[in-house]
Each structure stands twice: as C-alpha cells, then as structure tokens.
Design an enzyme around this catalytic site. Structure first.
Site, PDB file in Angstrom:
ATOM      1  N   TYR A   1      10.272   7.453 -39.372  1.00 53.66           N
ATOM      2  CA  TYR A   1      10.907   8.425 -40.274  1.00 53.66           C
ATOM      3  C   TYR A   1      12.235   7.912 -40.834  1.00 53.66           C
ATOM      4  O   TYR A   1      12.724   8.422 -41.828  1.00 53.66           O
ATOM      5  CB  TYR A   1      11.155   9.763 -39.551  1.00 53.66           C
TER       6      TYR A   1
ATOM      7  N   LYS B   1       0.981   4.003 -28.658  1.00 48.95           N
ATOM      8  CA  LYS B   1      -0.233   3.461 -29.296  1.00 48.95           C
ATOM      9  C   LYS B   1      -0.159   1.957 -29.126  1.00 48.95           C
ATOM     10  O   LYS B   1      -0.204   1.176 -30.086  1.00 48.95           O
ATOM     11  CB  LYS B   1      -0.249   3.895 -30.780  1.00 48.95           C
TER      12      LYS B   1
ATOM     13  N   ASP C   1      -3.899   9.129 -29.463  1.00 49.84           N
ATOM     14  CA  ASP C   1      -5.144   9.801 -29.879  1.00 49.84           C
ATOM     15  C   ASP C   1      -5.760  10.551 -28.706  1.00 49.84           C
ATOM     16  O   ASP C   1      -6.213  11.691 -28.830  1.00 49.84           O
ATOM     17  CB  ASP C   1      -6.133   8.804 -30.508  1.00 49.84           C
TER      18      ASP C   1
ATOM     19  N   ASP D   1       6.382  14.714 -33.382  1.00 46.23           N
ATOM     20  CA  ASP D   1       6.322  15.730 -34.433  1.00 46.23           C
ATOM     21  C   ASP D   1       4.962  16.424 -34.388  1.00 46.23           C
ATOM     22  O   ASP D   1       4.853  17.661 -34.397  1.00 46.23           O
ATOM     23  CB  ASP D   1       6.517  15.013 -35.785  1.00 46.23           C
TER      24      ASP D   1
ATOM     25  N   ASP E   1       3.890  20.260 -32.264  1.00 43.18           N
ATOM     26  CA  ASP E   1       3.306  21.393 -32.990  1.00 43.18           C
ATOM     27  C   ASP E   1       1.959  21.780 -32.394  1.00 43.18           C
ATOM     28  O   ASP E   1       1.640  22.961 -32.252  1.00 43.18           O
ATOM     29  CB  ASP E   1       3.118  21.057 -34.479  1.00 43.18           C
TER      30      ASP E   1
END
Ligand code: NAD
Length: 350
Positions: free
Chosen positions: A135, A185, A217, A241, A245
């Site tokens: 980001y 990952k 994943d 992020d 959620d």
C-alpha cells in the site's frame, strides 16, 4: 490519562457520548478533551484535521474516535474529504499496529451468516501491520510501456517493521490464549519469506506463546471453515485488510466491533470498525457498543488496566444476556432500545 475525544460525523457524536459516560463511570483519573475531525472539522475550519486537533491528539495518551464522513462531503476536493483527516491522524501519530478483535457473543450467535455451532464463542484478534507493504511501496503507478498501459505496485518490508508488529501480536497473545498464527505467502512472495523468517526468530523471544504459520489463501478458507482454531492472527497490511474484514463479518454485527491502532509506545487511536452511518444519524438508534468496547481496548492496551477493561466487557455481556438490543442486532423477543438506553443499561451493569 489524557484522552483526546473526536466524535466526528454522522452517528459519531451519539455513540461517543455513551462511551464517554462509561469511561467517566469507572472513576479513573482521566482528563478528556474534545476536538474536531472529519466533515465537522471541514465545515468549521476548511481542514479535516485542523491544527488545534493535531496539537491535542499529539499531546494525548490515547484518542477515542467516533466515525467520520458522509454524503455531504463526498463531492468536496480530495484534500477536504473527511477520510483525509483519518489518514492524516493515523500517519502523524505513527500508528503501525491495527488490532481488530472479532468476538461473537453467544447471545448474538444468530446474527452470523455461518452456522451457530461454527461461530458460537468465537474470539479472534487480528493484528494487521498498517503503515508498510504494497500500500505504501515505491515505485507505483500506471504508465505506458511498449505501447500498452502498465500498472505497478511494490511490496516491501524491512525486518524491523516485521519484528515490531510480530512483537505486538506476541504481547497481545500473552493477554489471551497464548497462540499466534502468522499469515504469509512465502511459497510465492520473497517479501513474505522474510516475514516468515523474522516471525520464527521473534517467536524465540516468546517461548510461552505457541507460534504457527499459514499461507494467506488457506487462512481465508480456515476463517470460514473453522474460525475458532485461531487466537491471534498477525499479518501484513494487504492480507490484514482482507482477513480482518472477513473475520469481522463472521460475527455478523458491525455495531459490536471495536478496534485499536497503536504506535511503538502503545499510544493508540480507538474507534469502532463501522462508519458514520448517515442513514441513521441523529435518530438515537445507533448501537454504541462497538465504541464502548473500544474504550475497553484503550484501557487494556494504552493504560494497561486489564481489570477496568474486563469490567466494561463484562457489563456489555451482561446487557446482551439481559436482552437489550439496538435495531442492528435486534431479534424478536428481545428488548429493543436506542443509543442512550443502551448506554444506560451498560452503566447499570457496571
Ligand atoms: P457504515 O459502517 O457507516 O454503515 C453501513 C451500515 O451499517 C449502515 O446501514 C448503517 O446504518 C449500519 N451501521 C453502522 N454502524 C452502526 C451502528 N453503530 N449501529 C447500527 N447500525 C450501524 O458504512 P458506509 O455506509 O459504507 O459509510 C458511511 C460513511 O462512513 C461514509 O462516508 C464512509 O466513508 C464513512 N466511513 C468512515 C469510517 C471511519 O470513520 N473509520 C469507516 C468506514 C466508513
């Protein structure tokens, strides 16, 4: 304890007022001062994060925020948008650690879209790195290369950035069930191979906490398959992020979810996960519990007063057990109440 209170916009002032009442009822040595952030600050000063608010926020030990934003300011120029105020305060205060608990109170098990037996008693803490990763990485942008448009972002972390967020996760786990799952990952991304290496090294400093690793994943799948296996999950900005959620939606009730964003000295900004809910603002029906639970997080993480934090959390559990419900969590047979009455019920339970 100096607390800067930023009620903000929409339902912000209504829910913050109840949280402030709860904090006062604990009879701790707190000093509170209010300031403007977001759309209300734009209206008053033209700036979503005015100078006076910056001074107050910087001098405080903790910040309590309601919510900012609303349709009124959506068409304003970018630098006058309420969200700019939010990004501004997070950046200025160096808040790199975002803590989001996802707790499903047994009384609200029907609010989740998952089967009650999968989520009842859920209690996860997601620790998300907030100031690094793809980001913020440079270079970034959209340009033309070889005659076609080309989009570019850069993922990077330094080992010190990884270590400091891992330490936040391990310290938080020590206050809970002493389990940390680090999400990466590493099978594809070198940056997250470093994440895993540093997680393993940092884990050696916390032999009393069990460390596990999961690919992102798989973590996304496990969160809906068997979410109760997790205690603390720690991950980078982008994975966090998405996973935070996902985890918060396991509970099904956005009006119940608090959050904390901390700096290196545990100074923090505490706010509900939801927004300013313009559709119900001014009606006195918003659920104040997420903001009240944010005060509990403030007491636990910034003021290291676990007993006071637990008093608030126990009071919230009690009012749910007594059947008090705001509209967002209402089920037939329960007592529907407004914002103020919910605050009254929590005060009575305290
Ligand atoms: P929202 O979270 O404000 O509302 C989504 C839905 O949930 C609405 O139906 C709302 O009524 C309901 N809801 C939210 N909080 C509630 C509560 N405490 N009690 C009962 N019901 C509640 O999200 P949105 O509608 O996408 O955004 C509205 C505004 O809030 C936008 O301007 C957005 O930019 C802003 N926003 C601010 C923050 C923040 O301040 N941190 C976060 C998200 C959105």
């Amino acid at each position: 304890m100096k607390i800067c209170v930023l009620p903000g916009d929409g339902i912000g002032p209504e829910i913050t007022a109840e949280a402030v009442r709860v904090l006062k009822a604990l009879d701790l040595a707190v000093e509170m001062e209010e300031a403007l952030l977001g759309g209300c600050a734009v209206d008053a000063t033209g700036d979503p994060y005015p100078e006076a608010t910056q001074k107050l926020a910087q001098a405080a030990d903790a910040v309590l925020l309601g919510a900012v934003g609303g349709p009124k300011w959506d068409s304003y120029p970018r630098e006058q948008r309420p969200e700019r105020g939010l990004l501004g305060i997070r950046k200025q205060l160096g808040l790199f650690a975002n803590l989001r608990p996802a707790i499903l109170y047994s009384e609200l098990a029907n609010a989740s879209t998952l089967k009650p037996d999968v989520v009842a008693g859920l209690d996860i803490l997601i620790v998300r790195e907030l100031t690094g990763d793809i980001y913020f990485g440079q270079p970034r942008g959209i340009e033309v290369r070889n005659g076609e448009r080309f989009g570019l972002n850069t993922m990077h972390y330094t080992e010190s950035e990884i270590r400091r967020i891992l330490r936040v996760a391990f310290e938080a786990a020590r206050k809970r069930s002493r389990k940390v799952c680090s999400v990466d990952k590493m099978n594809v991304l070198e940056c997250t191979q470093l994440w895993r290496d540093v997680a393993i090294e940092t884990g050696r400093e916390y032999p009393d906490v069990e460390l596990s690793h999961m690919l992102v994943d798989n973590a996304a799948m496990q969160l809906v398959k068997n979410p109760r296996q997790f205690d603390v999950m720690v991950t980078g900005n982008m994975f966090g992020d998405i996973l935070s959620d996902e985890a918060s939606m396991l509970t099904g009730s956005i009006g119940m979810l608090p959050s904390a964003s901390l700096d290196a000295n545990n100074k923090g900004l505490y706010e509900p996960c939801h927004g300013s809910a313009p559709d119900i603002a001014g009606k006195g029906v918003a659920n104040p519990l997420a903001t009240i639970l944010s005060v509990a997080m403030m007491l636990r993480y910034t003021f290291v007063n676990d007993a006071a934090a637990r008093r608030i959390e126990d009071a919230v559990k009690k009012v749910l057990a007594q059947g008090f419900r705001t509209g967002d969590i209402y089920e037939p047979g329960m007592k529907q109440v407004g914002t103020r009455e919910m605050g009254d019920a929590v005060l009575a339970a305290l």
